[in-house]
Design an enzyme around this catalytic site. Structure first.
Site, PDB file in Angstrom:
ATOM      1  N   ASP A 125      52.345  35.471  20.651  1.00 21.74           N
ATOM      2  CA  ASP A 125      53.116  34.672  21.574  1.00 21.74           C
ATOM      3  C   ASP A 125      54.099  35.540  21.857  1.00 21.74           C
ATOM      4  O   ASP A 125      55.058  36.064  21.343  1.00 21.74           O
ATOM      5  CB  ASP A 125      53.883  33.445  20.726  1.00 21.74           C
ATOM      6  CG  ASP A 125      54.611  32.712  21.624  1.00 21.74           C
ATOM      7  OD1 ASP A 125      54.828  33.088  22.793  1.00 21.74           O
ATOM      8  OD2 ASP A 125      55.116  31.374  21.356  1.00 21.74           O
ATOM      9  N   LEU A 126      54.325  35.936  23.310  1.00 19.20           N
ATOM     10  CA  LEU A 126      55.053  36.702  23.999  1.00 19.20           C
ATOM     11  C   LEU A 126      56.439  36.586  23.416  1.00 19.20           C
ATOM     12  O   LEU A 126      57.550  37.380  23.822  1.00 19.20           O
ATOM     13  CB  LEU A 126      54.772  36.846  25.252  1.00 19.20           C
ATOM     14  CG  LEU A 126      53.642  37.659  25.734  1.00 19.20           C
ATOM     15  CD1 LEU A 126      53.232  37.588  26.961  1.00 19.20           C
ATOM     16  CD2 LEU A 126      53.786  39.361  25.212  1.00 19.20           C
ATOM     17  N   LEU A 169      49.584  41.469  31.591  1.00 18.79           N
ATOM     18  CA  LEU A 169      49.203  40.324  32.205  1.00 18.79           C
ATOM     19  C   LEU A 169      49.488  38.754  31.500  1.00 18.79           C
ATOM     20  O   LEU A 169      49.251  37.913  32.234  1.00 18.79           O
ATOM     21  CB  LEU A 169      47.639  40.327  32.152  1.00 18.79           C
ATOM     22  CG  LEU A 169      46.767  41.538  32.420  1.00 18.79           C
ATOM     23  CD1 LEU A 169      45.182  41.353  32.081  1.00 18.79           C
ATOM     24  CD2 LEU A 169      46.970  41.603  33.995  1.00 18.79           C
ATOM     25  N   SER A 229      53.270  39.393  41.183  1.00 18.36           N
ATOM     26  CA  SER A 229      52.540  38.443  42.079  1.00 18.36           C
ATOM     27  C   SER A 229      52.975  38.559  43.738  1.00 18.36           C
ATOM     28  O   SER A 229      54.165  38.804  43.932  1.00 18.36           O
ATOM     29  CB  SER A 229      52.660  37.092  41.538  1.00 18.36           C
ATOM     30  OG  SER A 229      52.094  36.289  42.387  1.00 18.36           O
ATOM     31  N   TYR A 234      57.841  30.059  39.622  1.00 17.51           N
ATOM     32  CA  TYR A 234      57.025  31.072  38.838  1.00 17.51           C
ATOM     33  C   TYR A 234      57.188  32.504  39.695  1.00 17.51           C
ATOM     34  O   TYR A 234      57.238  33.498  38.956  1.00 17.51           O
ATOM     35  CB  TYR A 234      55.348  30.609  39.319  1.00 17.51           C
ATOM     36  CG  TYR A 234      54.269  31.867  39.164  1.00 17.51           C
ATOM     37  CD1 TYR A 234      53.849  32.207  37.935  1.00 17.51           C
ATOM     38  CD2 TYR A 234      53.752  32.157  40.198  1.00 17.51           C
ATOM     39  CE1 TYR A 234      53.000  33.444  37.957  1.00 17.51           C
ATOM     40  CE2 TYR A 234      52.577  33.168  40.275  1.00 17.51           C
ATOM     41  CZ  TYR A 234      52.542  33.676  39.027  1.00 17.51           C
ATOM     42  OH  TYR A 234      51.415  34.666  38.985  1.00 17.51           O
ATOM     43  N   SER A 268      45.263  37.520  45.371  1.00 18.18           N
ATOM     44  CA  SER A 268      44.401  36.751  44.712  1.00 18.18           C
ATOM     45  C   SER A 268      43.081  37.332  44.198  1.00 18.18           C
ATOM     46  O   SER A 268      42.221  37.738  44.785  1.00 18.18           O
ATOM     47  CB  SER A 268      43.854  35.414  45.777  1.00 18.18           C
ATOM     48  OG  SER A 268      44.835  34.990  46.410  1.00 18.18           O
ATOM     49  N   ARG A 283      43.284  31.459  53.254  1.00 19.67           N
ATOM     50  CA  ARG A 283      44.433  32.199  52.881  1.00 19.67           C
ATOM     51  C   ARG A 283      43.861  33.370  52.185  1.00 19.67           C
ATOM     52  O   ARG A 283      44.288  34.548  52.273  1.00 19.67           O
ATOM     53  CB  ARG A 283      45.324  31.564  52.044  1.00 19.67           C
ATOM     54  CG  ARG A 283      46.402  32.546  51.653  1.00 19.67           C
ATOM     55  CD  ARG A 283      47.684  31.443  50.907  1.00 19.67           C
ATOM     56  NE  ARG A 283      48.240  32.338  49.912  1.00 19.67           N
ATOM     57  CZ  ARG A 283      47.932  32.958  48.778  1.00 19.67           C
ATOM     58  NH1 ARG A 283      46.908  32.405  48.144  1.00 19.67           N
ATOM     59  NH2 ARG A 283      48.863  33.291  48.017  1.00 19.67           N
TER      60      ARG A 283
HETATM   61  P1  NAI Z   1      45.382  33.360  33.324  1.00 19.64           P
HETATM   62  O1  NAI Z   1      46.243  32.264  33.321  1.00 19.64           O
HETATM   63  O2  NAI Z   1      44.058  33.307  33.366  1.00 19.64           O
HETATM   64  O3  NAI Z   1      45.743  34.359  32.271  1.00 19.64           O
HETATM   65  C1  NAI Z   1      47.035  34.694  31.492  1.00 19.64           C
HETATM   66  C2  NAI Z   1      46.919  34.730  30.012  1.00 19.64           C
HETATM   67  O4  NAI Z   1      48.252  34.894  29.470  1.00 19.64           O
HETATM   68  C3  NAI Z   1      46.259  33.296  29.380  1.00 19.64           C
HETATM   69  O5  NAI Z   1      45.357  33.780  28.880  1.00 19.64           O
HETATM   70  C4  NAI Z   1      47.479  32.763  28.685  1.00 19.64           C
HETATM   71  O6  NAI Z   1      46.926  32.404  27.230  1.00 19.64           O
HETATM   72  C5  NAI Z   1      48.418  33.993  28.403  1.00 19.64           C
HETATM   73  N1  NAI Z   1      49.687  33.731  28.173  1.00 19.64           N
HETATM   74  C6  NAI Z   1      50.446  32.778  28.549  1.00 19.64           C
HETATM   75  N2  NAI Z   1      51.611  32.343  27.869  1.00 19.64           N
HETATM   76  C7  NAI Z   1      51.645  33.297  26.829  1.00 19.64           C
HETATM   77  C8  NAI Z   1      52.517  33.619  25.731  1.00 19.64           C
HETATM   78  N3  NAI Z   1      53.689  32.940  25.730  1.00 19.64           N
HETATM   79  N4  NAI Z   1      52.194  34.741  24.961  1.00 19.64           N
HETATM   80  C9  NAI Z   1      51.051  35.486  25.144  1.00 19.64           C
HETATM   81  N5  NAI Z   1      50.297  35.093  25.977  1.00 19.64           N
HETATM   82  C10 NAI Z   1      50.534  34.247  27.053  1.00 19.64           C
HETATM   83  O7  NAI Z   1      45.919  34.443  34.591  1.00 19.64           O
HETATM   84  P2  NAI Z   1      45.308  35.488  35.361  1.00 19.64           P
HETATM   85  O8  NAI Z   1      44.779  35.265  36.513  1.00 19.64           O
HETATM   86  O9  NAI Z   1      44.367  36.211  34.405  1.00 19.64           O
HETATM   87  O10 NAI Z   1      46.546  36.481  35.660  1.00 19.64           O
HETATM   88  C11 NAI Z   1      46.799  37.522  34.702  1.00 19.64           C
HETATM   89  C12 NAI Z   1      48.307  38.031  35.163  1.00 19.64           C
HETATM   90  O11 NAI Z   1      48.214  38.346  36.557  1.00 19.64           O
HETATM   91  C13 NAI Z   1      49.396  36.739  35.201  1.00 19.64           C
HETATM   92  O12 NAI Z   1      50.531  37.285  34.627  1.00 19.64           O
HETATM   93  C14 NAI Z   1      49.419  36.334  36.561  1.00 19.64           C
HETATM   94  O13 NAI Z   1      50.685  35.650  37.124  1.00 19.64           O
HETATM   95  C15 NAI Z   1      49.107  37.395  37.124  1.00 19.64           C
HETATM   96  N6  NAI Z   1      48.589  37.212  38.540  1.00 19.64           N
HETATM   97  C16 NAI Z   1      47.243  36.959  39.039  1.00 19.64           C
HETATM   98  C17 NAI Z   1      46.646  36.757  39.919  1.00 19.64           C
HETATM   99  C18 NAI Z   1      45.379  36.289  40.233  1.00 19.64           C
HETATM  100  O14 NAI Z   1      44.817  36.242  41.423  1.00 19.64           O
HETATM  101  N7  NAI Z   1      44.612  36.344  39.165  1.00 19.64           N
HETATM  102  C19 NAI Z   1      47.616  36.873  41.364  1.00 19.64           C
HETATM  103  C20 NAI Z   1      48.913  37.188  40.742  1.00 19.64           C
HETATM  104  C21 NAI Z   1      49.363  37.547  39.684  1.00 19.64           C
HETATM  105  C1  15L Z   2      48.924  34.062  41.496  1.00 16.96           C
HETATM  106  O1  15L Z   2      50.020  34.641  41.212  1.00 16.96           O
HETATM  107  C2  15L Z   2      48.144  33.171  40.568  1.00 16.96           C
HETATM  108  O2  15L Z   2      48.667  33.847  39.316  1.00 16.96           O
HETATM  109  C3  15L Z   2      46.736  33.056  40.975  1.00 16.96           C
HETATM  110  O3  15L Z   2      46.135  32.105  40.153  1.00 16.96           O
HETATM  111  C4  15L Z   2      46.665  32.896  42.492  1.00 16.96           C
HETATM  112  O4  15L Z   2      47.131  31.591  42.878  1.00 16.96           O
HETATM  113  C5  15L Z   2      47.168  33.807  43.253  1.00 16.96           C
HETATM  114  O5  15L Z   2      48.693  34.171  42.809  1.00 16.96           O
HETATM  115  C6  15L Z   2      47.329  33.619  44.721  1.00 16.96           C
HETATM  116  O6  15L Z   2      48.398  33.490  45.264  1.00 16.96           O
HETATM  117  O7  15L Z   2      46.089  33.132  45.140  1.00 16.96           O
END
Ligand code: NAI
Ligand code: 15L
Length: 261
Positions: free
Chosen positions: A50-51, A70, A110, A135, A164, A173
Site C-alpha cells: 500500500d503506497l 502508476l 494525467s 484527481y 487516454s 474526445r
Molecule cells: P488503474 O486504476 O487500472 O490502475 C491503478 C492501480 O493502482 C490499481 O491496480 C490500483 O490497485 C493501484 N493502487 C491504487 N491505490 C493504491 C495504493 N494505495 N497503493 C498501491 N497501489 C494502489 O489505472 P490505469 O489506467 O492503469 O492508470 C495507471 C496510472 O496512469 C494511474 O496513476 C492513472 O492516474 C494514470 N493515468 C492513466 C490514464 C489512462 O488513460 N489509463 C490517463 C492518465 C493517467
Molecule cells: C485519466 O487520467 C484516467 O486515469 C483514465 O481512466 C481516463 O479517464 C483518462 O484520464 C482520460 O482522460 O481519458
C-alpha cells in the site's frame, strides 16, 4: 539496460501493458500493487504494498534504479481517498526514492492537470495547469513534488501527462486524447533509456489528427508515436451524434463532476 525497474500500480490497466511490453527495458521488473497480482515470472518480482504505508514503501523502493509510478486512484474520488493513495502515496514514493538513491521516476501524471483548458487550445509543457477535478489536483501535486525533488536532490522525473490509454479510443474526445498501448510502451522505454532527462513534462498521446498537445520540446528523446485514432473515427462519429458532458473542455466529463464525499 537498467537492472531493476519498480512498477507501482502494476495490477491495473497500464500495468498489464507494461508487464509484457517493458520486459526488455530492465533486467528485473519489480511489480507492485495494493491488490493481488499474479505470481512472478522469470525476470520479475512481485511485492504487495500500500503506497500509503511509508515503511512498506521504503522497503519496496530499496535496490531499484528507476520507478514507473502508476499506482494511484485513477479517476475522480473523494479527497480522503485521494489523500491516501495519490497525495501521501506519491510523497512516500519520492521520499523512499531519495533515500534509496533512485535516479529517475516516470510519473503517470494525467491530462486532467490541464483539463479545464478549452478543447482545441494548443498546449505544451509550459501551459498553465488548470486541473479539472480533485484527481487532477492530486496529479498536479505529484508534478510539483517531482520538481522539488529534482531542484533539491537531482532526482529526475518525466511527468507523463497521459491522455487516454486504452486498447482503442472509446468516444469522440478520445479521438484527440488517445494513446495506444504500443505508443505508451515505446514512450516509457525511451524515458527509461535516455541518458539524461532532468525534469521533463510531456504528453502521452498518439499521432491523432485532432490532438491538442505538443511534445516538440521533448524531441531529444527520439520518440515518434506510430498509431493514430483515425481508423476509429467513422464508427465513433456515427455512434456518438450528441456532444457528451464536458465536451467543451479537454478533460471532458471530469470537468463536470462535483466534489465527491
Ligand atoms: P488503474 O486504476 O487500472 O490502475 C491503478 C492501480 O493502482 C490499481 O491496480 C490500483 O490497485 C493501484 N493502487 C491504487 N491505490 C493504491 C495504493 N494505495 N497503493 C498501491 N497501489 C494502489 O489505472 P490505469 O489506467 O492503469 O492508470 C495507471 C496510472 O496512469 C494511474 O496513476 C492513472 O492516474 C494514470 N493515468 C492513466 C490514464 C489512462 O488513460 N489509463 C490517463 C492518465 C493517467
Ligand atoms: C485519466 O487520467 C484516467 O486515469 C483514465 O481512466 C481516463 O479517464 C483518462 O484520464 C482520460 O482522460 O481519458
Amino acid at each position: 539496460m537498467i537492472k531493476r525497474l519498480l512498477v507501482t500500480g502494476a495490477g491495473g490497466g497500464l500495468g498489464h501493458y507494461v508487464r509484457e511490453g517493458l520486459k526488455g527495458s530492465a533486467e528485473i521488473l519489480r511489480l507492485s500493487d495494493i491488490i493481488d497480482i499474479s505470481p512472478a515470472l522469470c525476470g520479475e518480482e512481485v511485492v504487495r504494498c500500500d503506497l500509503a504505508d511509508r515503511e512498506a514503501v521504503n522497503e519496496l523502493v530499496r535496490g531499484c534504479d528507476a520507478i514507473l509510478h502508476l499506482g494511484a486512484i485513477s479517476s475522480e474520488a473523494s479527497f480522503d481517498a485521494l489523500l491516501q493513495a495519490n497525495f501521501l502515496g506519491t510523497y512516500n514514493l519520492y521520499e523512499a526514492a531519495r533515500k534509496a538513491g533512485v535516479r529517475r521516476v516516470i510519473f503517470a501524471s494525467s491530462n486532467h492537470v490541464i483539463g479545464f483548458h478549452p478543447v482545441g487550445e494548443w498546449l505544451d509543457d509550459k501551459a498553465e495547469r488548470r486541473p479539472d477535478s480533485l484527481y487532477g489536483v492530486s496529479k498536479s501535486f505529484g508534478e510539483d513534488l517531482a520538481r522539488l525533488y529534482f531542484d533539491k536532490f537531482g532526482l529526475e522525473t518525466a511527468c507523463l501527462r497521459i491522455g487516454s490509454c486504452f486498447d482503442a479510443p472509446r468516444d469522440r474526445r478520445m479521438l484527440s486524447t488517445w494513446l495506444s498501448p504500443r505508443d505508451f510502451i515505446s514512450l516509457v522505454a525511451k524515458l527509461i533509456e535516455a541518458p539524461a532527462i532532468g525534469h521533463l513534462v510531456l504528453y502521452g498521446v498518439s499521432a491523432n489528427r485532432d490532438a491538442w498537445w505538443s511534445n516538440a520540446h521533448a524531441d531529444f528523446l527520439g520518440w515518434k508515436p506510430l498509431d493514430t485514432s483515425e481508423p476509429y473515427r467513422e464508427a465513433i462519429e456515427r455512434r456518438d451524434e450528441e456532444p457528451a458532458a464536458g465536451s467543451d473542455y479537454q478533460g471532458g466529463r471530469f470537468a463536470t463532476v462535483g466534489i465527491l464525499d
